[in-house]
Scaffold this motif. Structure first.
Motif, PDB file in Angstrom:
ATOM      1  N   ILE A 207      40.797  30.306  43.312  1.00 29.94           N
ATOM      2  CA  ILE A 207      41.660  29.181  42.936  1.00 29.94           C
ATOM      3  C   ILE A 207      41.591  28.934  41.433  1.00 29.94           C
ATOM      4  O   ILE A 207      42.629  28.760  40.767  1.00 29.94           O
ATOM      5  CB  ILE A 207      41.233  27.910  43.713  1.00 29.94           C
ATOM      6  N   GLU A 208      40.402  28.935  40.888  1.00 33.69           N
ATOM      7  CA  GLU A 208      40.242  28.669  39.462  1.00 33.69           C
ATOM      8  C   GLU A 208      40.796  29.821  38.627  1.00 33.69           C
ATOM      9  O   GLU A 208      41.402  29.594  37.570  1.00 33.69           O
ATOM     10  CB  GLU A 208      38.766  28.425  39.136  1.00 33.69           C
ATOM     11  N   SER A 209      40.627  31.045  39.089  1.00 33.90           N
ATOM     12  CA  SER A 209      41.187  32.198  38.372  1.00 33.90           C
ATOM     13  C   SER A 209      42.706  32.113  38.307  1.00 33.90           C
ATOM     14  O   SER A 209      43.314  32.387  37.253  1.00 33.90           O
ATOM     15  CB  SER A 209      40.760  33.504  39.051  1.00 33.90           C
ATOM     16  N   ARG A 210      43.325  31.742  39.438  1.00 35.12           N
ATOM     17  CA  ARG A 210      44.790  31.612  39.441  1.00 35.12           C
ATOM     18  C   ARG A 210      45.249  30.493  38.518  1.00 35.12           C
ATOM     19  O   ARG A 210      46.256  30.641  37.808  1.00 35.12           O
ATOM     20  CB  ARG A 210      45.292  31.363  40.869  1.00 35.12           C
ATOM     21  N   ARG A 211      44.522  29.388  38.519  1.00 36.45           N
ATOM     22  CA  ARG A 211      44.889  28.268  37.650  1.00 36.45           C
ATOM     23  C   ARG A 211      44.853  28.679  36.182  1.00 36.45           C
ATOM     24  O   ARG A 211      45.778  28.393  35.411  1.00 36.45           O
ATOM     25  CB  ARG A 211      43.949  27.088  37.887  1.00 36.45           C
ATOM     26  N   LEU A 212      43.786  29.355  35.794  1.00 35.98           N
ATOM     27  CA  LEU A 212      43.653  29.776  34.399  1.00 35.98           C
ATOM     28  C   LEU A 212      44.694  30.830  34.042  1.00 35.98           C
ATOM     29  O   LEU A 212      45.232  30.834  32.928  1.00 35.98           O
ATOM     30  CB  LEU A 212      42.242  30.299  34.161  1.00 35.98           C
ATOM     31  N   SER A 213      44.979  31.731  34.974  1.00 32.68           N
ATOM     32  CA  SER A 213      45.979  32.761  34.718  1.00 32.68           C
ATOM     33  C   SER A 213      47.348  32.146  34.470  1.00 32.68           C
ATOM     34  O   SER A 213      48.084  32.588  33.565  1.00 32.68           O
ATOM     35  CB  SER A 213      46.036  33.731  35.904  1.00 32.68           C
ATOM     36  N   GLY A 216      47.626  31.039  31.048  1.00 28.30           N
ATOM     37  CA  GLY A 216      47.435  32.050  30.029  1.00 28.30           C
ATOM     38  C   GLY A 216      46.030  32.086  29.451  1.00 28.30           C
ATOM     39  O   GLY A 216      45.840  32.512  28.295  1.00 28.30           O
ATOM     40  N   ARG A 217      45.048  31.712  30.242  1.00 26.82           N
ATOM     41  CA  ARG A 217      43.657  31.686  29.778  1.00 26.82           C
ATOM     42  C   ARG A 217      42.824  32.671  30.580  1.00 26.82           C
ATOM     43  O   ARG A 217      43.136  33.003  31.723  1.00 26.82           O
ATOM     44  CB  ARG A 217      43.071  30.272  29.905  1.00 26.82           C
ATOM     45  N   ARG A 218      41.748  33.128  29.958  1.00 29.87           N
ATOM     46  CA  ARG A 218      40.857  34.083  30.604  1.00 29.87           C
ATOM     47  C   ARG A 218      39.983  33.383  31.643  1.00 29.87           C
ATOM     48  O   ARG A 218      39.571  32.239  31.452  1.00 29.87           O
ATOM     49  CB  ARG A 218      39.980  34.771  29.556  1.00 29.87           C
ATOM     50  N   THR A 219      39.670  34.104  32.715  1.00 27.57           N
ATOM     51  CA  THR A 219      38.793  33.530  33.747  1.00 27.57           C
ATOM     52  C   THR A 219      37.402  33.264  33.192  1.00 27.57           C
ATOM     53  O   THR A 219      36.832  32.190  33.420  1.00 27.57           O
ATOM     54  CB  THR A 219      38.707  34.485  34.950  1.00 27.57           C
ATOM     55  N   SER A 221      35.780  32.066  30.582  1.00 24.44           N
ATOM     56  CA  SER A 221      35.963  31.280  29.365  1.00 24.44           C
ATOM     57  C   SER A 221      35.423  29.877  29.588  1.00 24.44           C
ATOM     58  O   SER A 221      35.172  29.468  30.734  1.00 24.44           O
ATOM     59  CB  SER A 221      37.450  31.211  29.004  1.00 24.44           C
ATOM     60  N   PRO A 222      35.259  29.109  28.523  1.00 22.67           N
ATOM     61  CA  PRO A 222      34.783  27.727  28.668  1.00 22.67           C
ATOM     62  C   PRO A 222      35.764  26.827  29.410  1.00 22.67           C
ATOM     63  O   PRO A 222      35.406  25.687  29.748  1.00 22.67           O
ATOM     64  CB  PRO A 222      34.612  27.262  27.210  1.00 22.67           C
ATOM     65  N   HIS A 223      36.987  27.317  29.652  1.00 24.66           N
ATOM     66  CA  HIS A 223      37.972  26.523  30.388  1.00 24.66           C
ATOM     67  C   HIS A 223      37.775  26.618  31.899  1.00 24.66           C
ATOM     68  O   HIS A 223      38.432  25.895  32.648  1.00 24.66           O
ATOM     69  CB  HIS A 223      39.378  26.988  30.020  1.00 24.66           C
ATOM     70  N   ASN A 224      36.898  27.506  32.352  1.00 26.15           N
ATOM     71  CA  ASN A 224      36.661  27.702  33.776  1.00 26.15           C
ATOM     72  C   ASN A 224      35.786  26.564  34.307  1.00 26.15           C
ATOM     73  O   ASN A 224      34.622  26.426  33.930  1.00 26.15           O
ATOM     74  CB  ASN A 224      35.972  29.051  33.993  1.00 26.15           C
ATOM     75  N   ALA A 225      36.359  25.735  35.198  1.00 25.42           N
ATOM     76  CA  ALA A 225      35.649  24.564  35.705  1.00 25.42           C
ATOM     77  C   ALA A 225      34.415  24.933  36.517  1.00 25.42           C
ATOM     78  O   ALA A 225      33.450  24.161  36.582  1.00 25.42           O
ATOM     79  CB  ALA A 225      36.598  23.706  36.547  1.00 25.42           C
ATOM     80  N   ILE A 226      34.438  26.109  37.143  1.00 30.27           N
ATOM     81  CA  ILE A 226      33.274  26.531  37.934  1.00 30.27           C
ATOM     82  C   ILE A 226      32.138  26.953  37.014  1.00 30.27           C
ATOM     83  O   ILE A 226      30.978  26.562  37.211  1.00 30.27           O
ATOM     84  CB  ILE A 226      33.666  27.668  38.889  1.00 30.27           C
ATOM     85  N   LEU A 227      32.459  27.741  35.995  1.00 31.69           N
ATOM     86  CA  LEU A 227      31.426  28.178  35.057  1.00 31.69           C
ATOM     87  C   LEU A 227      30.808  26.992  34.319  1.00 31.69           C
ATOM     88  O   LEU A 227      29.590  26.945  34.128  1.00 31.69           O
ATOM     89  CB  LEU A 227      32.009  29.178  34.059  1.00 31.69           C
ATOM     90  N   THR A 228      31.628  26.037  33.929  1.00 33.53           N
ATOM     91  CA  THR A 228      31.076  24.869  33.235  1.00 33.53           C
ATOM     92  C   THR A 228      30.221  24.021  34.174  1.00 33.53           C
ATOM     93  O   THR A 228      29.205  23.462  33.768  1.00 33.53           O
ATOM     94  CB  THR A 228      32.192  24.020  32.612  1.00 33.53           C
ATOM     95  N   ALA A 229      30.615  23.959  35.453  1.00 35.95           N
ATOM     96  CA  ALA A 229      29.811  23.205  36.424  1.00 35.95           C
ATOM     97  C   ALA A 229      28.462  23.874  36.637  1.00 35.95           C
ATOM     98  O   ALA A 229      27.420  23.210  36.664  1.00 35.95           O
ATOM     99  CB  ALA A 229      30.565  23.094  37.744  1.00 35.95           C
ATOM    100  N   TRP A 230      28.466  25.206  36.781  1.00 34.68           N
ATOM    101  CA  TRP A 230      27.201  25.928  36.952  1.00 34.68           C
ATOM    102  C   TRP A 230      26.348  25.844  35.683  1.00 34.68           C
ATOM    103  O   TRP A 230      25.121  25.803  35.756  1.00 34.68           O
ATOM    104  CB  TRP A 230      27.482  27.376  37.318  1.00 34.68           C
ATOM    105  N   ALA A 231      27.001  25.804  34.524  1.00 35.33           N
ATOM    106  CA  ALA A 231      26.260  25.645  33.266  1.00 35.33           C
ATOM    107  C   ALA A 231      25.570  24.288  33.215  1.00 35.33           C
ATOM    108  O   ALA A 231      24.446  24.170  32.695  1.00 35.33           O
ATOM    109  CB  ALA A 231      27.200  25.807  32.076  1.00 35.33           C
TER     110      ALA A 231
END
Length: 383
Positions: A207-213, A216-219, A221-231
């Motif tokens: 879901i997050e990959s599709r949203r970023l795509s 026009g953003r890379r999966t 990246s700091p825009h990924n809500a899952i990666l920032t949550a895990w961080a």
């Protein structure tokens, strides 16, 4: 009767207004455990969290019974706008993280046995699990503050992807074979647990990959809500380990696992075996009250910000907990979540209690239920 409606709106008062503060007893469970050990000298009270959640709360549910009353329609807007109810959820977080820091201080002190350490981790895990419910309440709201607090509450359990999957996956696919968080008739909790943990994480990532795509953003990246949550989780655990030492890390990890397992125990019972009909056009029927198991047990609802009125939540995801309504047509659990979670951990008992209720809900026709293994799987489009 406009006059009667106006009068009802003016004079109605929420009988549970101050009872919602009872929910704040949950994040203080580690403090309670320490106090009980100190007062009684009984080290079993390091296990106070599980004792509280799975013995005391079911007993209180049994004694105090159910409350199926709904707020009058005339007061709904006023009740929704009352900021007092928001603060009841906001206050969970400082208590939650205060208890976590205190638990780390106790673990690092070296005065506990292994059994005591595990008991305190289990108690802290109950706090983490219910914190996911608090995050659930906050994460459905439009206000940026509440959404931010939701993500923060999830950091303790490393379940930040829940924020994405629940809102944009589960609410779309609920009560279908495609939903990893909807359990199936004949599926035990122990089969469901790995399926939902892995499936929900995968779904959230897609879901997050599709949203970023689309933006026009890379999966990656700091825009990924899952990666920032895990961080956020990694930063929290790193900070606590830096302050209290490596000895706290096993307990931190254990309480996180127990926390999200508690959440998935709730997911297991909320939609067990319930299925939305597949329409001729290949889409599923709209979500209705009959697609969620509900419970009006008073105490459980107070501790869980009325999560047990689950049908109304799926019908109105933005609706705040104090205005969620009981539906007579929704299938009802025989008891509150606290009791049903324990039953779910014992599959023969669960099937003896729940399968007849589910079959009765479908007039004895098991083919109308969400079966394990699934009878069909179709790509789901928005209805």
């Amino acid at each position: 009767m406009p006059g009667r409606v106006a009068d009802e709106s003016i004079h109605w008062k929420d009988p549970k207004r101050y009872l919602w503060l009872i929910a704040l007893a949950v994040p203080t469970l580690p403090f309670q455990a320490g106090a009980l050990v100190e007062l009684t000298g009984l080290r079993v009270f390091w296990w106070w969290g599980p004792l509280f959640a799975f013995l005391l709360v079911p007993a209180l549910d049994s004694v105090l019974g159910r409350d199926g009353a709904n707020p009058p329609e005339a007061v709904m807007k006023r009740l929704e706008a009352d900021r007092y109810y928001r603060w009841c959820t906001y206050l969970y977080l400082p208590l939650q993280f205060g208890a976590l820091v205190w638990a780390c201080a106790v673990w690092s002190g070296g005065g506990l046995s292994l059994v005591d350490d595990v008991g305190l981790a289990a108690t802290t895990g109950v706090v983490a699990g219910v914190a996911i419910n608090t995050a659930h309440e906050l994460g459905h709201k439009r206000a940026r503050l509440e959404r931010g607090l939701s993500r923060l509450a999830l950091a303790q359990s490393w379940y930040g992807h829940f924020y994405v999957e629940h809102n944009h996956g589960h609410h779309l696919r609920v009560a279908t074979p495609e939903d990893p968080a909807s359990s199936r008739l004949g599926e035990t909790f122990w089969r469901f647990l790995p399926r939902t943990v892995v499936g929900s994480a995968r779904s959230a990532w897609r879901i997050e990959s599709r949203r970023l795509s689309r933006r026009g953003r890379r999966t990656w990246s700091p825009h990924n809500a899952i990666l920032t949550a895990w961080a956020m989780s990694a930063g929290l655990f790193a900070a606590l380990t830096a302050v209290f030492g490596w000895t706290v890390l096993p307990c931190l990890l254990l309480q996180a696992v127990l926390g999200f397992c508690l959440l998935e125990s709730v997911n297991y019972l909320e939609h067990y075996g319930l299925l939305r009909r597949l329409l001729p056009d290949g889409r599923y029927e709209r979500v209705a009250p009959r697609h969620s198991w509900n419970s009006d047990n008073t105490i459980s609802n107070l501790f869980l910000f009325q999560l047990q009125r689950h049908s109304d939540h799926h019908a109105n995801p933005l609706r705040r907990y104090q205005t969620l309504r009981h539906f007579d047509e929704a299938p009802q659990l025989p008891s509150g979540y606290a009791t049903m979670i324990v039953i779910a951990w014992f599959p023969p008992l669960w099937r003896r209690v729940m399968d007849p209720r589910l079959l009765a809900h479908y007039d004895g026709d098991a083919a109308r239920a969400n079966l394990h293994p699934p009878a069909h799987t179709r790509p789901l489009t928005r209805s």
